[in-house]
Design a protein around this motif. Structure first.
Motif, PDB file in Angstrom:
ATOM      1  N   ASN A  26       0.881  -1.109  -0.048  1.00  0.00           N
ATOM      2  CA  ASN A  26      -0.100   0.048  -0.178  1.00  0.00           C
ATOM      3  C   ASN A  26       0.717   1.373   0.080  1.00  0.00           C
ATOM      4  O   ASN A  26       0.345   2.445   0.192  1.00  0.00           O
ATOM      5  N   GLN A  27       2.033   1.092   0.014  1.00  0.00           N
ATOM      6  CA  GLN A  27       2.961   2.189   0.023  1.00  0.00           C
ATOM      7  C   GLN A  27       2.920   2.956  -1.300  1.00  0.00           C
ATOM      8  O   GLN A  27       3.012   2.336  -2.379  1.00  0.00           O
ATOM      9  N   PRO A  28       3.136   4.426  -1.300  1.00  0.00           N
ATOM     10  CA  PRO A  28       3.644   4.874  -2.476  1.00  0.00           C
ATOM     11  C   PRO A  28       4.985   4.718  -2.990  1.00  0.00           C
ATOM     12  O   PRO A  28       5.880   4.580  -2.095  1.00  0.00           O
ATOM     13  N   PHE A  29       5.059   4.276  -4.248  1.00  0.00           N
ATOM     14  CA  PHE A  29       6.285   3.682  -4.574  1.00  0.00           C
ATOM     15  C   PHE A  29       7.365   4.870  -4.402  1.00  0.00           C
ATOM     16  O   PHE A  29       7.109   6.165  -5.072  1.00  0.00           O
ATOM     17  N   ILE A  30       8.401   4.652  -4.006  1.00  0.00           N
ATOM     18  CA  ILE A  30       9.588   6.071  -3.493  1.00  0.00           C
ATOM     19  C   ILE A  30      10.162   6.449  -4.836  1.00  0.00           C
ATOM     20  O   ILE A  30      10.410   7.634  -4.873  1.00  0.00           O
ATOM     21  N   LYS A  31      10.099   5.878  -6.026  1.00  0.00           N
ATOM     22  CA  LYS A  31      10.426   6.552  -7.380  1.00  0.00           C
ATOM     23  C   LYS A  31       9.567   7.210  -8.120  1.00  0.00           C
ATOM     24  O   LYS A  31       9.812   8.079  -8.893  1.00  0.00           O
ATOM     25  N   ASN A  32       8.225   6.683  -7.681  1.00  0.00           N
ATOM     26  CA  ASN A  32       7.212   7.640  -8.481  1.00  0.00           C
ATOM     27  C   ASN A  32       5.955   7.411  -7.520  1.00  0.00           C
ATOM     28  O   ASN A  32       5.171   6.423  -7.531  1.00  0.00           O
ATOM     29  N   PRO A  33       5.790   8.384  -6.547  1.00  0.00           N
ATOM     30  CA  PRO A  33       4.475   8.397  -5.583  1.00  0.00           C
ATOM     31  C   PRO A  33       3.179   8.554  -6.101  1.00  0.00           C
ATOM     32  O   PRO A  33       2.466   8.323  -5.278  1.00  0.00           O
ATOM     33  N   ASP A  34       3.067   8.555  -7.522  1.00  0.00           N
ATOM     34  CA  ASP A  34       1.763   8.492  -8.058  1.00  0.00           C
ATOM     35  C   ASP A  34       1.235   7.081  -8.169  1.00  0.00           C
ATOM     36  O   ASP A  34       0.063   7.100  -8.409  1.00  0.00           O
ATOM     37  N   ILE A  35       2.104   6.148  -7.822  1.00  0.00           N
ATOM     38  CA  ILE A  35       1.551   4.733  -7.894  1.00  0.00           C
ATOM     39  C   ILE A  35       1.895   4.180  -6.448  1.00  0.00           C
ATOM     40  O   ILE A  35       2.786   4.497  -6.039  1.00  0.00           O
ATOM     41  N   SER A  36       1.241   3.022  -6.365  1.00  0.00           N
ATOM     42  CA  SER A  36       1.567   2.221  -4.964  1.00  0.00           C
ATOM     43  C   SER A  36       2.622   1.180  -5.525  1.00  0.00           C
ATOM     44  O   SER A  36       2.685   0.767  -6.591  1.00  0.00           O
ATOM     45  N   VAL A  37       3.219   0.290  -4.580  1.00  0.00           N
ATOM     46  CA  VAL A  37       3.997  -0.590  -4.597  1.00  0.00           C
ATOM     47  C   VAL A  37       3.259  -1.835  -5.503  1.00  0.00           C
ATOM     48  O   VAL A  37       3.571  -2.241  -6.307  1.00  0.00           O
ATOM     49  N   GLN A  38       1.991  -2.101  -5.248  1.00  0.00           N
ATOM     50  CA  GLN A  38       1.102  -2.829  -5.746  1.00  0.00           C
ATOM     51  C   GLN A  38       0.961  -2.554  -7.028  1.00  0.00           C
ATOM     52  O   GLN A  38       0.817  -3.313  -8.176  1.00  0.00           O
ATOM     53  N   ASP A  39       0.749  -1.197  -7.546  1.00  0.00           N
ATOM     54  CA  ASP A  39       0.538  -0.873  -8.741  1.00  0.00           C
ATOM     55  C   ASP A  39       1.787  -1.041  -9.688  1.00  0.00           C
ATOM     56  O   ASP A  39       1.715  -1.610 -10.704  1.00  0.00           O
ATOM     57  N   LEU A  40       2.929  -0.991  -9.021  1.00  0.00           N
ATOM     58  CA  LEU A  40       4.248  -1.356  -9.646  1.00  0.00           C
ATOM     59  C   LEU A  40       4.378  -2.548 -10.047  1.00  0.00           C
ATOM     60  O   LEU A  40       4.714  -3.050 -11.079  1.00  0.00           O
ATOM     61  N   ILE A  41       3.787  -3.580  -9.130  1.00  0.00           N
ATOM     62  CA  ILE A  41       4.110  -4.909  -9.297  1.00  0.00           C
ATOM     63  C   ILE A  41       3.022  -5.276 -10.467  1.00  0.00           C
ATOM     64  O   ILE A  41       3.326  -6.265 -11.403  1.00  0.00           O
ATOM     65  N   ASN A  42       1.860  -4.704 -10.391  1.00  0.00           N
ATOM     66  CA  ASN A  42       0.852  -4.904 -11.518  1.00  0.00           C
ATOM     67  C   ASN A  42       1.318  -4.652 -13.030  1.00  0.00           C
ATOM     68  O   ASN A  42       1.201  -5.230 -13.880  1.00  0.00           O
ATOM     69  N   GLU A  43       1.766  -3.519 -13.068  1.00  0.00           N
ATOM     70  CA  GLU A  43       2.719  -2.937 -14.218  1.00  0.00           C
ATOM     71  C   GLU A  43       3.673  -4.095 -14.901  1.00  0.00           C
ATOM     72  O   GLU A  43       3.631  -4.135 -16.060  1.00  0.00           O
ATOM     73  N   ASN A  44       4.443  -4.845 -13.890  1.00  0.00           N
ATOM     74  CA  ASN A  44       5.385  -5.751 -14.237  1.00  0.00           C
ATOM     75  C   ASN A  44       4.837  -6.953 -14.422  1.00  0.00           C
ATOM     76  O   ASN A  44       5.241  -7.709 -15.571  1.00  0.00           O
ATOM     77  N   ILE A  45       3.443  -7.308 -14.152  1.00  0.00           N
ATOM     78  CA  ILE A  45       2.601  -8.404 -14.306  1.00  0.00           C
ATOM     79  C   ILE A  45       2.390  -8.260 -15.770  1.00  0.00           C
ATOM     80  O   ILE A  45       2.373  -9.141 -16.657  1.00  0.00           O
ATOM     81  N   ALA A  46       1.927  -7.001 -15.928  1.00  0.00           N
ATOM     82  CA  ALA A  46       1.265  -6.884 -17.408  1.00  0.00           C
ATOM     83  C   ALA A  46       2.547  -6.961 -18.276  1.00  0.00           C
ATOM     84  O   ALA A  46       2.443  -7.556 -19.540  1.00  0.00           O
ATOM     85  N   LEU A  47       3.795  -6.373 -17.994  1.00  0.00           N
ATOM     86  CA  LEU A  47       4.815  -6.418 -18.772  1.00  0.00           C
ATOM     87  C   LEU A  47       5.348  -7.762 -19.012  1.00  0.00           C
ATOM     88  O   LEU A  47       5.744  -8.274 -20.303  1.00  0.00           O
ATOM     89  N   MET A  48       5.428  -8.626 -18.055  1.00  0.00           N
ATOM     90  CA  MET A  48       6.189 -10.052 -18.202  1.00  0.00           C
ATOM     91  C   MET A  48       5.396 -11.226 -18.398  1.00  0.00           C
ATOM     92  O   MET A  48       5.517 -12.324 -18.772  1.00  0.00           O
ATOM     93  N   GLY A  49       3.702 -10.741 -18.033  1.00  0.00           N
ATOM     94  CA  GLY A  49       2.823 -11.876 -18.396  1.00  0.00           C
ATOM     95  C   GLY A  49       2.634 -13.076 -17.211  1.00  0.00           C
ATOM     96  O   GLY A  49       2.047 -14.102 -17.815  1.00  0.00           O
ATOM     97  N   GLU A  50       3.241 -12.700 -16.078  1.00  0.00           N
ATOM     98  CA  GLU A  50       3.228 -13.793 -15.004  1.00  0.00           C
ATOM     99  C   GLU A  50       2.769 -13.277 -13.760  1.00  0.00           C
ATOM    100  O   GLU A  50       2.960 -11.959 -13.540  1.00  0.00           O
ATOM    101  N   ASN A  51       2.349 -13.897 -12.827  1.00  0.00           N
ATOM    102  CA  ASN A  51       2.070 -13.319 -11.659  1.00  0.00           C
ATOM    103  C   ASN A  51       3.428 -13.355 -10.782  1.00  0.00           C
ATOM    104  O   ASN A  51       4.304 -13.975 -11.059  1.00  0.00           O
ATOM    105  N   ILE A  52       3.167 -12.086 -10.058  1.00  0.00           N
ATOM    106  CA  ILE A  52       4.349 -11.834  -9.477  1.00  0.00           C
ATOM    107  C   ILE A  52       3.947 -11.533  -7.970  1.00  0.00           C
ATOM    108  O   ILE A  52       2.798 -10.754  -7.871  1.00  0.00           O
ATOM    109  N   GLN A  53       4.580 -11.952  -6.757  1.00  0.00           N
ATOM    110  CA  GLN A  53       4.192 -12.026  -5.754  1.00  0.00           C
ATOM    111  C   GLN A  53       5.306 -11.551  -4.764  1.00  0.00           C
ATOM    112  O   GLN A  53       6.402 -12.283  -4.877  1.00  0.00           O
ATOM    113  N   VAL A  54       5.026 -10.640  -3.515  1.00  0.00           N
ATOM    114  CA  VAL A  54       6.151 -10.609  -2.828  1.00  0.00           C
ATOM    115  C   VAL A  54       5.657 -11.415  -1.475  1.00  0.00           C
ATOM    116  O   VAL A  54       4.816 -11.327  -0.748  1.00  0.00           O
ATOM    117  N   LYS A  55       6.582 -12.544  -1.095  1.00  0.00           N
ATOM    118  CA  LYS A  55       6.160 -13.445  -0.175  1.00  0.00           C
ATOM    119  C   LYS A  55       6.536 -13.013   1.293  1.00  0.00           C
ATOM    120  O   LYS A  55       5.828 -13.239   2.141  1.00  0.00           O
TER     121      LYS A  55
END
Length: 219
Positions: free
Chosen positions: A162-191
């Motif tokens: 839920n944190q604002p991403f430190i490199k781009n506070p307009d998105i959350s860390v989850q949003d950042l992960i979702n962008e990479n899921i879209a880019l790489m086509g796989e589920n990505i999870q922080v365990k």
């Protein structure tokens, strides 16, 4: 000037697409509030499909480490994906690095997401809020609403995703992960993650860690 988008519209789009909150808000602004155009926008970016991958098994990935300048704070985080191929991709490694740096920059973060927060912690926070002086003379219904709002805010403060991403506070860390899921086509999870602070338990000044990490990201 950006179009003002209501929280209800953002919630509606998020329920329909599963995309991140900030991604939904941006899509609505770009489509001038048109839900259908916003959905199309998110689909074009691949963000609308991130939730469909959320339950797919993630058995690969990396354990990323980050040692802050001065060697006074260290982080280890396990970031999972579906295949070793994606785990070796530069984009995945960069994402893992950014997440590790995010953890170093957010000393209040204790859990990966809100769902991981134990009920005893939630109950304790509710007890603290209920006892605050500014609520003593409030009507019970209003008091409950205020407490609920404060609890949500507090739980989000404890949650990495839920944190604002430190490199781009307009998105959350989850949003950042979702962008990479879209880019790489796989589920990505922080365990899981762990943070080490030199002399933890002693009196230390860690207030400038976030500023230092952000400075390093900009360099």
């Amino acid at each position: 000037m950006s179009l003002q988008i209501s929280a209800q519209h953002v919630k509606e789009l998020r329920l329909k697409t599963g995309a991140g909150m900030m991604a939904c808000k941006k899509a609505l602004q770009e489509s001038e509030g048109n839900i259908e155009k916003a959905i199309e926008n998110l689909r074009q970016k691949g963000l609308a499909s991130a939730n469909k991958k959320a339950n797919r098994r993630t058995a690969e990935g990396v354990i990323e480490s980050y040692i802050h300048a001065g060697s006074k704070i260290g982080v280890m985080v396990e970031v999972n994906c579906e295949t070793d191929f994606v785990a070796r991709r530069l984009e995945f490694q960069q994402l893992s690095r950014h997440i590790a740096m995010q953890i170093a920059a957010c000393p209040n973060v204790k859990y990966v997401n809100v769902k991981q927060i134990p009920q005893m912690i939630i109950d304790k926070e509710k007890q603290i809020e209920a006892g605050k002086e500014d609520l003593i003379n409030k009507p019970e219904l209003i008091k409950d609403q205020i407490i609920e709002g404060r609890i949500i805010k507090r739980l989000n403060e404890l949650s990495l995703l839920n944190q604002p991403f430190i490199k781009n506070p307009d998105i959350s860390v989850q949003d950042l992960i979702n962008e990479n899921i879209a880019l790489m086509g796989e589920n990505i999870q922080v365990k899981r993650f762990i943070r080490f602070i030199l002399g933890e338990g002693e009196e230390n000044d860690t207030s400038n860690f976030a500023e230092e990490v952000q400075s390093m990201l900009k360099s």
